[in-house]
Design a protein around this motif. Sequence first.
Motif: not given
Length: 320
Positions: A220-224, A237-254, A265-270
């Motif tokens: 996992e890690g931050w990418l632009l 923030m992206f998470f890489l698994f053996s079958d999918i790649f997940i794109a996420t963004k932080p929720c509102h701090p408040l 935000q999105a789940v990409y099948p690999l």
Amino acid sequence: VEEQRARWERKRSRTAKELLETEHRYLEQLDLVVTFFVTILKAKGTLKPAVLETIFGPLESIYSASHVLSLHLERGNLGPGLENFCQNLELYGHYTENLEQANKTLKEQLRKNKSFRQFKKLQETRPQFQGRKLEDLLSLPLQRLHQYKHFLRDLLENTSPNIAEYQKLEKAVKSISDVSQWVQDTVRKRENSLQLLRVQKLLKGQKTQVLTPGRWYIREGWLLVVPSKGEELKRRMFFLFSDIFIATKPCHPLHPLNSNKLACQAVYPLHQCVVDKVFGHTQSQGGLLSLSFPHKTLLLMSSEQQDINDWYWSLTAAVR
């Protein structure tokens, strides 16, 4: 040839001696658990038999097998000792499989069962324990299995194939390697499950199912994210698994509930993904990756060269 044989014999004797000495130490430590915990707890009835069985698993049988092995080693019966010991090696595999549940049950009992909590504290203050905790002692069989593997390999390397014991040693090395692999796989699966669970808890809501059988966490890690139309770069923030790649963004701090969570935000099948390095081949500053899916192309950027290289190799391997 004679000199070589003498060298082998010296190394072999040294390894056999070290195996015996460390076996004695290992037995002493296991004895602390069997004598001061298992035996007394059985007699006192502080824990129900099923709970006792879950926490300590086949530890008594592991202790007995080691005791027999040490007697053989003391008499110099290395071959028969290892042959007999290998018949009990499966205990280590079962012990590892049970370890996660054992730790869970132990924590539960320490929280709920006051008399057990006091008993544990009292036993651990005995001078024999030298400040060691029960939890430390329960992980000993896994460490010892790793040591056995190295000792037996050393013994095999320094034993002449003409000696009768050679074949028994060879079989013992094979058995110990098989059980070590079983133990490693069990530990890896457990660690992977913990990673999947951690990521699942990080994501807002339950819409994205991370916990899926057969899925492996990779990184996992931050990418632009570079948008297709000249908008601003978006840090995700992206998470890489053996079958999918997940794109996420932080929720509102408040946000009252999800301030420390991430929104998916999105789940990409690999399985239909193509990975290309757009730039970052030379020792430049950072790099850019292109991920092509059937209906979408992602351009991902990092200002660090090593980071983009690591992502490139991880993604390429996962897609493959």
